[in-house]
Design an enzyme around this catalytic site. Structure first.
Site, PDB file in Angstrom:
ATOM      1  N   GLY A 197      32.852-112.468  42.390  1.00 31.13           N
ATOM      2  CA  GLY A 197      33.711-113.245  41.490  1.00 31.13           C
ATOM      3  C   GLY A 197      34.518-112.376  40.549  1.00 31.13           C
ATOM      4  O   GLY A 197      34.500-111.143  40.623  1.00 31.13           O
ATOM      5  N   TYR A 240      30.889-128.568  32.924  1.00 29.41           N
ATOM      6  CA  TYR A 240      30.780-127.120  32.711  1.00 29.41           C
ATOM      7  C   TYR A 240      30.196-126.842  31.320  1.00 29.41           C
ATOM      8  O   TYR A 240      29.246-126.076  31.186  1.00 29.41           O
ATOM      9  CB  TYR A 240      32.158-126.483  32.836  1.00 29.41           C
ATOM     10  CG  TYR A 240      32.218-124.998  32.581  1.00 29.41           C
ATOM     11  CD1 TYR A 240      32.858-124.496  31.454  1.00 29.41           C
ATOM     12  CD2 TYR A 240      31.673-124.098  33.482  1.00 29.41           C
ATOM     13  CE1 TYR A 240      32.947-123.131  31.226  1.00 29.41           C
ATOM     14  CE2 TYR A 240      31.767-122.726  33.262  1.00 29.41           C
ATOM     15  CZ  TYR A 240      32.401-122.256  32.139  1.00 29.41           C
ATOM     16  OH  TYR A 240      32.488-120.894  31.915  1.00 29.41           O
ATOM     17  N   LYS A 259      26.686-125.142  30.136  1.00 32.21           N
ATOM     18  CA  LYS A 259      26.696-123.924  29.321  1.00 32.21           C
ATOM     19  C   LYS A 259      25.792-124.099  28.100  1.00 32.21           C
ATOM     20  O   LYS A 259      25.018-123.215  27.746  1.00 32.21           O
ATOM     21  CB  LYS A 259      28.124-123.566  28.908  1.00 32.21           C
ATOM     22  CG  LYS A 259      28.940-122.983  30.046  1.00 32.21           C
ATOM     23  CD  LYS A 259      28.308-121.684  30.553  1.00 32.21           C
ATOM     24  CE  LYS A 259      28.715-121.324  31.950  1.00 32.21           C
ATOM     25  NZ  LYS A 259      28.033-120.122  32.453  1.00 32.21           N
TER      26      LYS A 259
HETATM   27  C1  VAH Z   1      36.983-121.296  32.633  1.00 28.65           C
HETATM   28  N1  VAH Z   1      37.423-118.898  32.774  1.00 28.65           N
HETATM   29  O1  VAH Z   1      38.176-121.432  32.377  1.00 28.65           O
HETATM   30  C2  VAH Z   1      36.388-119.896  32.474  1.00 28.65           C
HETATM   31  C3  VAH Z   1      35.901-119.682  31.066  1.00 28.65           C
HETATM   32  C4  VAH Z   1      36.494-119.840  28.634  1.00 28.65           C
HETATM   33  C5  VAH Z   1      36.925-120.111  30.020  1.00 28.65           C
HETATM   34  O2  VAH Z   1      34.679-120.282  30.826  1.00 28.65           O
HETATM   35  O3  VAH Z   1      36.264-122.205  33.014  1.00 28.65           O
END
Ligand code: VAH
Length: 324
Positions: free
Chosen positions: A11, A142, A146
């Site tokens: 990644g 997401y 987190k």
């Molecule tokens: C996203 N690049 O855009 C990641 C990151 C703060 C952004 O967590 O999901």
């Protein structure tokens, strides 16, 4: 000597972290792993690579027994935009994958780095100078993973004494790999589009402000945190980290200083705009600075100059496939 496992090593972060760690600790001491092979992998030159699905405990156990790791950088994750399109997959990978890796680290006594994100904050979080300790009510899958991941890592430290460490990354900007389905990907795509086509259509509004960081600073920050004296760590997981903040209009103006004919236009993606609008404008990263000496090098001007120089070389002289 360290023995390190990187998950998600193909990644955006993993590919550059693998290079940096092999250079620092020796390529034979760093095992890159992912569920897809690197495009130009050469086992003779690049050190060991393992196919490892963090959802399969058998894969993990086999790797732990083969290599006797003492450190894990767990980077395998689904990012914000893909996570909204595939919330079940995001939960599976970001939570069950993390749980499996923490369990492996507990059983084999490994230190673990797990990245969180500014995505761990939501609309009710103070947006300017976002504190280290504050309200975290994200409304994306997401972000939910987190926040849960931060808490799970804290639990494994407190309950089992596991050496868990992590940071809340802002948008990361690099030129080595294609963007991975995040909301901040525009800040990666814009540079190659500017060089190749002199124009870019941005999926966020011109005034969407977010924290950002150039990948070399992110890599240094990860390694510095994992090498820091644990006695100095109060927050341990999920340190706010930033290096700069800008809007699409501001980075476009900076690019125009190098490519005067560059033009940006806007075609807003409501899903990613809503995600970006729920995130902070800029973080307070004083805890990382005070507890383990975090100090970024690149600001927006320095990053733009360096990235355009290196990316234009890469575009002009694509790397030949490595000799077998
Ligand atoms: C996203 N690049 O855009 C990641 C990151 C703060 C952004 O967590 O999901």
């Amino acid at each position: 000597m360290k023995k390190i496992l990187i998950t998600g090593a193909v990644g955006q972060i993993g590919s550059e972290l693998a290079t940096a760690l092999k250079k620092r600790y020796g390529k034979e001491n760093v095992v890159a792993s992912d569920i897809r092979m690197p495009s130009d992998f050469n086992p003779r030159n690049d050190g060991p690579f393992e196919f490892l699905d963090c959802l399969d405990p058998h894969h993990i156990t086999r790797a732990m027994q083969m290599y006797n790791f003492d450190t894990i950088y767990h980077l395998a994750a689904i990012l914000s935009a893909v996570g909204e399109a595939k919330p079940n997959l995001a939960w599976q990978v970001n939570m069950y994958g993390l749980y499996n890796m923490l369990e492996a680290a507990r059983q084999y006594h490994c230190a673990v780095f797990v990245p969180s994100s500014i995505g761990a904050f939501g609309k009710s979080t103070p947006k300017d100078g976002t504190p280290q300790d504050t309200v975290q009510r994200p409304d994306t899958m997401y972000g939910v993973t987190k926040v849960a991941g931060e808490l799970l890592c804290d639990y494994y430290h407190k309950r089992f004494g596991l050496d868990t460490r992590g940071v809340r990354f802002p948008g990361l900007i690099s030129y080595q790999t294609e963007p991975g389905g995040g909301t901040t990907d525009y800040a990666v795509e814009i540079f190659s589009e500017a060089l190749k086509h002199k124009k870019y259509t941005c999926y966020l509004n011109a005034d969407t402000r977010m924290d950002m960081m150039y990948m070399p600073d992110a890599i240094k920050g990860m390694i510095d945190l994992m090498e820091a004296d644990p006695d100095g760590l109060i927050h341990r997981n999920a340190f706010n980290l930033t290096a700069m903040n800008f809007t699409p209009a501001e980075i476009a103006d900076e690019i125009k200083k190098h490519i005067p004919e560059f033009e940006i236009e806007y075609n807003v993606d409501p899903v990613r705009q809503a995600i970006a609008d729920s995130w902070p404008n800029y973080l307070d990263d004083s805890a990382a600075r005070n507890e383990w000496g975090w100090k970024p090098t690149f600001d927006m001007e320095m990053m733009t100059k360096d990235l355009l120089e290196k990316l234009s070389q890469k575009i002009e002289k694509p790397q030949k496939p490595k000799s077998r």
